[in-house]
Design a protein around this motif. Sequence first.
Motif, PDB file in Angstrom:
ATOM      1  N   ALA A 104       0.813  -1.205   0.000  1.00  0.00           N
ATOM      2  CA  ALA A 104       0.000   0.000   0.000  1.00  0.00           C
ATOM      3  C   ALA A 104       0.852   1.264   0.000  1.00  0.00           C
ATOM      4  N   ASN A 105       2.041   1.207   0.592  1.00  0.00           N
ATOM      5  CA  ASN A 105       2.842   2.428   0.698  1.00  0.00           C
ATOM      6  C   ASN A 105       4.060   2.445  -0.219  1.00  0.00           C
ATOM      7  N   SER A 106       4.208   1.430  -1.081  1.00  0.00           N
ATOM      8  CA  SER A 106       5.398   1.405  -1.935  1.00  0.00           C
ATOM      9  C   SER A 106       5.097   0.770  -3.282  1.00  0.00           C
ATOM     10  N   SER A 107       5.986   1.055  -4.221  1.00  0.00           N
ATOM     11  CA  SER A 107       5.911   0.394  -5.515  1.00  0.00           C
ATOM     12  C   SER A 107       7.296  -0.170  -5.845  1.00  0.00           C
ATOM     13  N   THR A 108       7.313  -1.268  -6.571  1.00  0.00           N
ATOM     14  CA  THR A 108       8.557  -1.953  -6.904  1.00  0.00           C
ATOM     15  C   THR A 108       9.230  -1.281  -8.089  1.00  0.00           C
ATOM     16  N   LEU A 109      10.516  -0.973  -7.911  1.00  0.00           N
ATOM     17  CA  LEU A 109      11.318  -0.425  -9.001  1.00  0.00           C
ATOM     18  C   LEU A 109      12.071  -1.530  -9.722  1.00  0.00           C
ATOM     19  N   GLN A 110      12.647  -2.487  -8.947  1.00  0.00           N
ATOM     20  CA  GLN A 110      13.406  -3.580  -9.566  1.00  0.00           C
ATOM     21  C   GLN A 110      13.453  -4.780  -8.628  1.00  0.00           C
ATOM     22  N   ARG A 111      13.017  -5.918  -9.126  1.00  0.00           N
ATOM     23  CA  ARG A 111      13.136  -7.171  -8.374  1.00  0.00           C
ATOM     24  C   ARG A 111      14.559  -7.695  -8.526  1.00  0.00           C
ATOM     25  N   ASN A 112      14.999  -8.551  -7.583  1.00  0.00           N
ATOM     26  CA  ASN A 112      16.349  -9.130  -7.602  1.00  0.00           C
ATOM     27  C   ASN A 112      17.420  -8.048  -7.751  1.00  0.00           C
ATOM     28  N   PHE A 113      17.260  -6.989  -6.968  1.00  0.00           N
ATOM     29  CA  PHE A 113      18.147  -5.827  -7.063  1.00  0.00           C
ATOM     30  C   PHE A 113      19.559  -6.120  -6.566  1.00  0.00           C
ATOM     31  N   SER A 114      19.661  -6.756  -5.386  1.00  0.00           N
ATOM     32  CA  SER A 114      20.973  -7.094  -4.829  1.00  0.00           C
ATOM     33  C   SER A 114      20.814  -8.237  -3.833  1.00  0.00           C
ATOM     34  N   THR A 115      21.945  -8.764  -3.387  1.00  0.00           N
ATOM     35  CA  THR A 115      21.942  -9.855  -2.417  1.00  0.00           C
ATOM     36  C   THR A 115      21.885  -9.291  -1.000  1.00  0.00           C
ATOM     37  N   CYS A 116      21.024  -9.857  -0.172  1.00  0.00           N
ATOM     38  CA  CYS A 116      20.909  -9.455   1.225  1.00  0.00           C
ATOM     39  C   CYS A 116      22.160  -9.886   1.989  1.00  0.00           C
ATOM     40  N   GLY A 117      22.733  -8.958   2.749  1.00  0.00           N
ATOM     41  CA  GLY A 117      23.912  -9.277   3.537  1.00  0.00           C
ATOM     42  C   GLY A 117      23.602 -10.166   4.729  1.00  0.00           C
ATOM     43  N   GLY A 118      22.340 -10.240   5.140  1.00  0.00           N
ATOM     44  CA  GLY A 118      21.966 -11.049   6.291  1.00  0.00           C
ATOM     45  C   GLY A 118      21.651 -12.492   5.956  1.00  0.00           C
ATOM     46  N   CYS A 119      20.796 -12.684   4.946  1.00  0.00           N
ATOM     47  CA  CYS A 119      20.333 -14.040   4.648  1.00  0.00           C
ATOM     48  C   CYS A 119      20.828 -14.586   3.318  1.00  0.00           C
ATOM     49  N   GLY A 120      21.361 -13.717   2.462  1.00  0.00           N
ATOM     50  CA  GLY A 120      21.845 -14.164   1.166  1.00  0.00           C
ATOM     51  C   GLY A 120      20.782 -14.221   0.088  1.00  0.00           C
ATOM     52  N   GLY A 121      19.535 -13.903   0.462  1.00  0.00           N
ATOM     53  CA  GLY A 121      18.463 -13.884  -0.534  1.00  0.00           C
ATOM     54  C   GLY A 121      18.529 -12.623  -1.378  1.00  0.00           C
ATOM     55  N   MET A 122      17.709 -12.584  -2.408  1.00  0.00           N
ATOM     56  CA  MET A 122      17.680 -11.420  -3.277  1.00  0.00           C
ATOM     57  C   MET A 122      16.721 -10.374  -2.718  1.00  0.00           C
ATOM     58  N   THR A 123      17.091  -9.095  -2.867  1.00  0.00           N
ATOM     59  CA  THR A 123      16.268  -7.996  -2.370  1.00  0.00           C
ATOM     60  C   THR A 123      15.521  -7.352  -3.534  1.00  0.00           C
ATOM     61  N   THR A 124      14.509  -6.573  -3.182  1.00  0.00           N
ATOM     62  CA  THR A 124      13.717  -5.833  -4.158  1.00  0.00           C
ATOM     63  C   THR A 124      13.873  -4.350  -3.865  1.00  0.00           C
ATOM     64  N   LEU A 125      14.149  -3.559  -4.880  1.00  0.00           N
ATOM     65  CA  LEU A 125      14.266  -2.113  -4.733  1.00  0.00           C
ATOM     66  C   LEU A 125      12.880  -1.505  -4.856  1.00  0.00           C
ATOM     67  N   LYS A 126      12.457  -0.749  -3.834  1.00  0.00           N
ATOM     68  CA  LYS A 126      11.141  -0.132  -3.829  1.00  0.00           C
ATOM     69  C   LYS A 126      11.260   1.350  -3.555  1.00  0.00           C
ATOM     70  N   GLU A 127      10.185   2.083  -3.893  1.00  0.00           N
ATOM     71  CA  GLU A 127      10.130   3.498  -3.541  1.00  0.00           C
ATOM     72  C   GLU A 127       8.805   3.801  -2.874  1.00  0.00           C
ATOM     73  N   LEU A 128       8.814   4.811  -2.051  1.00  0.00           N
ATOM     74  CA  LEU A 128       7.626   5.228  -1.321  1.00  0.00           C
ATOM     75  C   LEU A 128       6.639   5.883  -2.276  1.00  0.00           C
ATOM     76  N   ARG A 129       5.386   5.473  -2.209  1.00  0.00           N
ATOM     77  CA  ARG A 129       4.349   6.124  -3.016  1.00  0.00           C
ATOM     78  C   ARG A 129       4.000   7.445  -2.371  1.00  0.00           C
ATOM     79  N   ARG A 130       3.759   8.419  -3.174  1.00  0.00           N
ATOM     80  CA  ARG A 130       3.437   9.759  -2.658  1.00  0.00           C
ATOM     81  C   ARG A 130       1.981  10.061  -2.908  1.00  0.00           C
TER      82      ARG A 130
END
Length: 82
Positions: free
Chosen positions: A56-82
């Motif tokens: 509800a408060n964000s939209s996806t800019l890019q899936r599989n953006f980078s690797t998470c330093g904590g779990c090693g999974g892939m992260t998603t880049l999001k931005e706040l909806r205005r």
Amino acid sequence: MEAECNAVASGRKRKEDIMRPILAKMLECFRTANAQVAKLDEAVARHYTRIGSNNANSSTLQRNFSTCGGCGGMTTLKELRR
């Protein structure tokens, strides 16, 4: 650090003479930040809205953006909806 770099630029000191102490201080700061990462997270949370916890408060800019330093999974880049 800036004063040391200016001293190198003006020829009063050599790069080799200032780099070791500067890098040692940077490493100390890095290790402190890593050891106290929860404090950094809390400080950032006070100033920025958490996004991504729901769609509800964000939209996806890019899936599989980078690797998470904590779990090693892939992260998603999001931005706040205005």
